[in-house]
Design an enzyme around this catalytic site. Structure first.
Site, short mmCIF file in Angstrom:
data_model
loop_
_atom_site.label_atom_id
_atom_site.label_comp_id
_atom_site.label_asym_id
_atom_site.label_seq_id
_atom_site.Cartn_x
_atom_site.Cartn_y
_atom_site.Cartn_z
N ASP A 46 -58.49 -3.96 -45.45
CA ASP A 46 -57.44 -4.98 -45.57
C ASP A 46 -56.29 -4.40 -46.38
O ASP A 46 -56.48 -3.50 -47.20
CB ASP A 46 -57.97 -6.24 -46.25
CG ASP A 46 -57.08 -7.46 -46.01
OD1 ASP A 46 -56.26 -7.44 -45.07
OD2 ASP A 46 -57.19 -8.43 -46.78
N GLY A 47 -55.11 -4.92 -46.11
CA GLY A 47 -53.91 -4.55 -46.84
C GLY A 47 -53.21 -5.80 -47.34
O GLY A 47 -53.39 -6.88 -46.79
N GLU A 77 -52.14 -2.14 -44.44
CA GLU A 77 -53.23 -2.28 -43.47
C GLU A 77 -53.59 -0.91 -42.89
O GLU A 77 -54.77 -0.57 -42.74
CB GLU A 77 -52.83 -3.24 -42.34
CG GLU A 77 -52.57 -4.66 -42.76
CD GLU A 77 -53.81 -5.49 -43.02
OE1 GLU A 77 -54.94 -4.97 -42.93
OE2 GLU A 77 -53.65 -6.69 -43.33
N ASP A 112 -58.52 -7.36 -40.23
CA ASP A 112 -57.85 -8.60 -39.83
C ASP A 112 -56.41 -8.34 -39.38
O ASP A 112 -55.65 -9.26 -39.12
CB ASP A 112 -57.89 -9.64 -40.96
CG ASP A 112 -57.13 -9.21 -42.21
OD1 ASP A 112 -56.46 -8.16 -42.21
OD2 ASP A 112 -57.23 -9.95 -43.22
N HIS A 129 -59.22 -14.31 -44.18
CA HIS A 129 -59.38 -15.49 -45.04
C HIS A 129 -60.24 -16.56 -44.38
O HIS A 129 -59.97 -17.75 -44.49
CB HIS A 129 -58.01 -16.04 -45.44
CG HIS A 129 -57.10 -15.00 -45.98
ND1 HIS A 129 -57.28 -14.42 -47.24
CD2 HIS A 129 -56.03 -14.36 -45.44
CE1 HIS A 129 -56.34 -13.52 -47.43
NE2 HIS A 129 -55.59 -13.46 -46.37
N ASP A 154 -59.84 -7.84 -49.23
CA ASP A 154 -58.65 -8.57 -49.67
C ASP A 154 -58.56 -8.58 -51.19
O ASP A 154 -57.49 -8.36 -51.76
CB ASP A 154 -58.69 -10.00 -49.12
CG ASP A 154 -57.47 -10.80 -49.56
OD1 ASP A 154 -56.35 -10.48 -49.09
OD2 ASP A 154 -57.62 -11.73 -50.37
#
Length: 157
Positions: free
Chosen positions: A8-9, A52, A74, A129, A139
């Site tokens: 994740d970024g 990301e 994501d 999320h 995250d």
């Protein structure tokens, strides 16, 4: 060896605010023991898409032998580039998108392609999320890195 990568970024004030990435690598050894490594880094000024991508790049660059890698992200930007074959079109068009516009983040796309060369990769999109434990952890790693004091400069910005 089979490896699962979660990424994740995050970017604060996207674009051009501080950002960070989080990466988790997991594999199960022949004895059935799970090995897990977490990586993160924050940047002074960057974009969400660059973070990301850096999460994925970092995961590949940490692998020291050819692996079968399942990547979970994501980021539709990253996942669709491969699963929708966007990257193949960009390369055929000399790193141009539709309308003859240059591909954004070309430096990181090239770095990612180089880093993933020795590996057999399968790309998986996960809803962000939404309670996916590893995505939530990535995250947390990314946002903590973005908010931290050990930020570095993103040379692509």
């Amino acid at each position: 060896m089979k490896v699962t990568m979660y990424t994740d970024g995050a970017a604060r004030g996207n674009p051009n605010g501080p950002g960070g990435y989080g990466t988790i690598l997991e594999y199960i050894d022949p004895k059935g023991e799970v090995h897990r490594r977490e990586y993160s880094q924050g940047y002074v000024k960057t974009t969400n898409n660059r973070m990301e991508m850096m999460a994925v790049i970092t995961g590949f660059e940490k692998l020291n032998r050819p692996c079968q890698v399942d990547v979970y992200s994501d980021s539709k930007y990253v996942i669709d580039a491969f699963n929708q074959h966007w990257i193949e079109g960009w390369i055929k068009r000399g790193w141009k998108r539709a309308g003859n516009k240059p591909v954004l983040n070309m430096d990181l796309w090239k770095r990612m392609l180089e880093a993933m060369k020795p590996h057999e990769v399968t790309w998986h999109w996960v809803k962000g999320h939404a309670g996916h434990p590893e995505n939530e952890r990535c995250d947390e790693l990314a946002t903590t890195a973005a908010d931290g004091s050990n930020l570095i400069v993103d040379e692509g910005i």
